[in-house]
Design an enzyme around this catalytic site. Structure first.
Site, PDB file in Angstrom:
ATOM      1  N   CYS A 146       0.829  -1.207   0.000  1.00 23.84           N
ATOM      2  CA  CYS A 146       0.000   0.000   0.000  1.00 23.84           C
ATOM      3  C   CYS A 146       0.860   1.253   0.000  1.00 23.84           C
ATOM      4  CB  CYS A 146      -0.936  -0.007   1.213  1.00 23.84           C
ATOM      5  SG  CYS A 146      -1.965   1.475   1.350  1.00 23.84           S
ATOM      6  N   GLY A 170       2.237  10.969   8.078  1.00 23.43           N
ATOM      7  CA  GLY A 170       2.499  10.893   9.502  1.00 23.43           C
ATOM      8  C   GLY A 170       3.303   9.676   9.908  1.00 23.43           C
ATOM      9  N   CYS A 243      -5.625  -2.243   7.164  1.00 26.69           N
ATOM     10  CA  CYS A 243      -6.567  -1.134   7.060  1.00 26.69           C
ATOM     11  C   CYS A 243      -7.936  -1.557   6.541  1.00 26.69           C
ATOM     12  CB  CYS A 243      -5.976  -0.038   6.175  1.00 26.69           C
ATOM     13  SG  CYS A 243      -5.495  -0.581   4.529  1.00 26.69           S
TER      14      CYS A 243
END
Length: 411
Positions: A146, A170, A243
């Site tokens: 990803c 982040g 996710c």
């Protein structure tokens, strides 16, 4: 401002038709029958400041990163990515709340934010490979793919279209340019949060355009900053796990997509001690969820039984091999072979003595590195536990992440 990628707008988790504007800068206008009418445009670049497009997930890390970038003098634009939309049920999908959090933070920080849908790209480039690997009996790490294919490729391309000079996320990692002009991927200062393992497939082009604002900061400091700014998500829990699976039961999720066939569960001696429900549902080193209690023939003299672990999968015979004891020889591997290599510098390291991780959160382990054109072998000073085909073997020279490959075999 809040917008969506033109011709590419879908919001997850049964979002309501409209949510009132939050604050004066980052409003949240969601789809009507005509999505284009709900879209606002990111303004063209007018200032001389460098424009940074940052991925804002609604979590505290990307939120504080956006604030840090603005404090450093960049023109900052937030981009909320929706990468999954197969099941928009609120029980497991957090996209709606994540989006609201991202917009609320954008208003506090004072940045424009846009939403973009990469679900099609994610399904083609990441999820399809995830299923192929599991069907083949391996255990893939979709977060690695990803990052390489979505967050630092599709996202980067979209950011450039928005006039970005740089992108940011982040992640806990660092980038630096060395004396020869090459970009290096470094571990984060906060070793407990370092995410360079997941970023090892990034290349020179991607790193040259990337900022990691949290690379020099401890996680505890990030929380303190969020609290001092009174960010609405300052106390939000960090996301964990894959996710697109979220909090749903992993086995139930896989069962929707993979065919499976039960088969024998054997010991190294060939004793059949149970039946597995399909090799795809097990990973090497797994202890919980095997479905095997104390087998009388394998109990100790006191009547207790050492824990069982998944040790091997035989695809040809559809056999799952399990062993007793954490330190069983079948769980210890002195050598591995990896393929699908990716090197941060674009070429393989020339150093033989390096360190490596064969799974996230593992300590760096000393090894000897031997490379060929499209693969490599690692020989460890200390045998490694439950080395798993499909996972990534990532190489380090001190704090420098050199790249790695997908584990094919362990011997």
């Amino acid at each position: 401002m809040v917008g969506s990628a033109k011709g590419n707008m879908t919001y997850a988790c049964k979002l309501p038709r409209q949510i009132d504007t939050i604050g004066g800068r980052a409003g949240l206008i969601l789809p009507t029958e005509n999505p284009e009418s709900a879209m606002t445009q990111i303004p063209p670049k007018m200032s001389t400041k460098k424009r940074v497009v940052i991925g804002m997930s609604g979590g505290v890390d990307s939120s504080v990163s956006a604030w840090l970038l603005k404090e450093q003098g960049y023109e900052v634009i937030g981009l909320f990515m929706k990468n999954w939309e197969d099941d928009d049920d609120s029980e497991y999908c957090s996209t709606r709340q994540d989006w609201i959090d991202a917009v609320s933070v954008a208003d506090v920080v004072g940045v424009d934010i846009e939403a973009v849908n990469f679900a099609a790209e994610y399904k083609d480039r990441v999820f399809a490979e995830f299923l192929r690997e599991y069907q083949a009996g391996r255990t893939p790490n979709p977060d690695v793919l990803c990052n390489a294919e979505i967050k630092f490729k599709a996202f980067l391309d979209h950011a450039v279209a928005l006039g970005a000079d740089l992108i940011a996320t982040g992640h806990y990692a660092r980038v630096r340019q060395n004396d020869s002009g090459q970009f290096e991927l470094l571990k984060a200062r906060d070793a407990s949060k370092d995410q360079s393992y997941f970023l090892h497939r990034l290349n020179q082009t991607q790193l040259s355009k990337t900022l990691f604002p949290l690379g020099e900061i401890q996680k505890t400091e990030v929380r303190k900053i969020a609290q001092s700014l009174q960010l609405p998500n300052a106390a939000k829990k960090d996301s964990t796990g894959i996710c697109f699976i979220g909090e749903r039961p992993f086995r139930d999720f896989l069962n929707r997509y993979l065919s499976h066939q039960p088969g024998p569960m054997k010991t190294p001696e060939g004793d059949i001690v149970g039946q597995h429900i399909g090799l795809s549902f097990y990973t090497l080193g797994q202890r919980k969820g095997i479905g095997l209690g104390g087998v009388k023939a394998h109990q100790n003299s006191d009547g207790n039984s050492d824990p069982w672990y998944v040790a091997r999968k035989d695809i040809a015979t559809n056999t799952l091999y399990i062993v007793q004891g954490h330190e069983h020889p079948w769980l210890l591997t002195p050598e591995l072979h990896a393929a699908q290599v990716s090197w941060v510098a674009g070429i393989a390291p020339e150093i033989e003595l390096l360190s490596a991780k064969t799974r996230y959160r593992q300590a760096d382990m000393a090894c000897r590195f031997h490379t060929a054109e499209a693969d490599f072998a690692l020989r460890f000073d200390t045998p490694q536990w439950a080395v798993t085909p499909g996972q990534s073997a990532v190489l380090y020279d001190g704090d420098i992440c050199l790249g790695g490959g997908i584990i094919e075999t362990a011997s």
